[in-house]
Enzyme design. Structure first.
Site, PDB file in Angstrom:
ATOM      1  N   LYS A  13      23.084  13.904 -20.939  1.00  0.00           N
ATOM      2  CA  LYS A  13      22.860  12.668 -20.170  1.00  0.00           C
ATOM      3  C   LYS A  13      22.626  11.460 -21.061  1.00  0.00           C
ATOM      4  CE  LYS A  13      19.117  13.484 -17.817  1.00  0.00           C
ATOM      5  NZ  LYS A  13      18.773  14.836 -18.198  1.00  0.00           N
ATOM      6  N   ARG A  88      14.029  12.119 -10.436  1.00  0.00           N
ATOM      7  CA  ARG A  88      13.931  13.540 -10.784  1.00  0.00           C
ATOM      8  C   ARG A  88      13.274  14.345  -9.677  1.00  0.00           C
ATOM      9  NH1 ARG A  88      13.980  12.666 -16.761  1.00  0.00           N
ATOM     10  NH2 ARG A  88      13.981  14.658 -17.810  1.00  0.00           N
ATOM     11  N   ARG A 127      18.308  19.682 -31.895  1.00  0.00           N
ATOM     12  CA  ARG A 127      18.713  18.278 -32.003  1.00  0.00           C
ATOM     13  C   ARG A 127      17.663  17.387 -32.663  1.00  0.00           C
ATOM     14  NH1 ARG A 127      18.673  16.290 -25.608  1.00  0.00           N
ATOM     15  NH2 ARG A 127      16.405  16.242 -25.411  1.00  0.00           N
ATOM     16  N   ARG A 160      12.113  15.187 -31.194  1.00  0.00           N
ATOM     17  CA  ARG A 160      11.202  14.858 -30.105  1.00  0.00           C
ATOM     18  C   ARG A 160      10.093  15.901 -30.003  1.00  0.00           C
ATOM     19  NH1 ARG A 160      14.656  13.392 -24.796  1.00  0.00           N
ATOM     20  NH2 ARG A 160      12.979  14.639 -23.893  1.00  0.00           N
ATOM     21  N   ARG A 171      10.651  22.525 -19.172  1.00  0.00           N
ATOM     22  CA  ARG A 171      11.447  21.385 -18.661  1.00  0.00           C
ATOM     23  C   ARG A 171      12.608  21.884 -17.807  1.00  0.00           C
ATOM     24  NH1 ARG A 171      12.667  18.661 -24.176  1.00  0.00           N
ATOM     25  NH2 ARG A 171      14.036  17.284 -23.007  1.00  0.00           N
TER      26      ARG A 171
HETATM   27  P1  AMP Z   1      13.912  12.845 -20.815  1.00  0.00           P
HETATM   28  O1  AMP Z   1      13.947  11.984 -22.023  1.00  0.00           O
HETATM   29  O2  AMP Z   1      14.707  12.280 -19.681  1.00  0.00           O
HETATM   30  O3  AMP Z   1      14.257  14.277 -21.094  1.00  0.00           O
HETATM   31  O4  AMP Z   1      12.381  12.860 -20.308  1.00  0.00           O
HETATM   32  C1  AMP Z   1      11.339  13.344 -21.131  1.00  0.00           C
HETATM   33  C2  AMP Z   1      10.093  13.626 -20.284  1.00  0.00           C
HETATM   34  O5  AMP Z   1       9.651  12.411 -19.678  1.00  0.00           O
HETATM   35  C3  AMP Z   1      10.300  14.588 -19.129  1.00  0.00           C
HETATM   36  O6  AMP Z   1      10.203  15.942 -19.525  1.00  0.00           O
HETATM   37  C4  AMP Z   1       9.168  14.167 -18.194  1.00  0.00           C
HETATM   38  O7  AMP Z   1       7.918  14.656 -18.641  1.00  0.00           O
HETATM   39  C5  AMP Z   1       9.147  12.660 -18.367  1.00  0.00           C
HETATM   40  N1  AMP Z   1      10.044  11.976 -17.395  1.00  0.00           N
HETATM   41  C6  AMP Z   1      11.173  11.262 -17.678  1.00  0.00           C
HETATM   42  N2  AMP Z   1      11.726  10.776 -16.559  1.00  0.00           N
HETATM   43  C7  AMP Z   1      10.947  11.205 -15.533  1.00  0.00           C
HETATM   44  C8  AMP Z   1      10.995  11.057 -14.122  1.00  0.00           C
HETATM   45  N3  AMP Z   1      11.990  10.371 -13.514  1.00  0.00           N
HETATM   46  N4  AMP Z   1      10.010  11.642 -13.380  1.00  0.00           N
HETATM   47  C9  AMP Z   1       9.008  12.321 -13.953  1.00  0.00           C
HETATM   48  N5  AMP Z   1       8.899  12.520 -15.279  1.00  0.00           N
HETATM   49  C10 AMP Z   1       9.854  11.967 -16.077  1.00  0.00           C
END
Ligand code: AMP
Length: 213
Positions: A13, A88, A127, A160, A171
């Protein structure tokens, strides 16, 4: 153009969103990036989000809905935007629909990147990305010429905090339980487009461009 990218963690994504946003000249709104910035700053939101993010769970709907409601009002969103990692949960999707309806706007395309769970664990745990320019690397599929150093800008590569195996499994679990139901939600609305996220990166990009063009 208002776009929404869905898919499990590691489906590509973020990478695709960055390329598409650049090609179509719209901002990429990643709630993950915004939350990571808040954690780094040590703001109120960052303090609330840090532990949840480290465990692999989802930050509260209230926080992320607030972030997106504000961010989409910024001047650079007037010509459209790309939502990456939001919504989400069904509650977030409903809040987004209400917010856009109030502004007489709507999402044009929802792109769903599908991928296999075991491949995702391998993809994510290997990564890294450049702290300077954001370029992504992988210790099996896209190695930098010099370990830990960005080929593009010479910056330092970082991983990360939530890209370790235990957190990745949490996740993926959060994705299955809370986010996957959105596929049906958007399919019922009639604007969901499926893209195979397991294809090579350039083919995924071409498939998305073909849908948008
Ligand atoms: P990502 O970078 O999109 O993988 O997001 C990293 C982390 O941020 C996720 O595992 C969640 O803990 C939090 N997060 C990101 N976007 C959301 C969302 N829309 N709703 C809830 N938690 C989020």
């Amino acid at each position: 153009m208002k776009l929404l990218f869905m898919g499990p963690p590691g489906a590509g994504k973020g990478t695709q969103a960055r390329r598409i946003a650049e090609k179509y000249g719209i901002p990429q709104l990643s709630t993950g990036d915004m939350l990571r910035a808040a954690v780094k700053e040590g703001s109120d939101i960052g303090l609330k989000a840090k532990a949840v993010m480290e465990s692999g769970g989802l930050v509260s709907d209230e926080i992320v809905i607030g972030i997106i409601a504000d961010r989409t009002l910024a001047a650079d969103c007037a010509g459209g935007f790309l939502l990456d990692g939001f919504p989400r949960t069904v509650a977030q999707a409903e809040a987004l629909d209400r917010m856009l309806a109030e502004r007489r706007h709507a999402i044009d395309h929802v792109i769903d990147l599908a991928a296999d769970s075991e491949a995702l664990v391998r993809r994510i745990t290997g990564r890294s990305s450049c702290a300077g320019c954001g370029e992504g690397y992988h210790n099996e599929f896209k190695k930098p010429t010099h370990v830990g150093v960005c080929d593009k800008c010479g910056g330092q590569l970082t991983q990360r905090a939530d890209d370790n195996e235990e957190t990745v499994r949490n996740r993926l679990d959060a994705y299955q339980r809370q986010t996957a139901p959105l596929i049906d939600y958007y399919r019922r609305q009639g604007n969901l487009k499926d893209v195979d996220g397991m294809l090579p990166m350039d083919e995924v990009f071409d498939a998305i461009c073909a849908i948008l063009d």
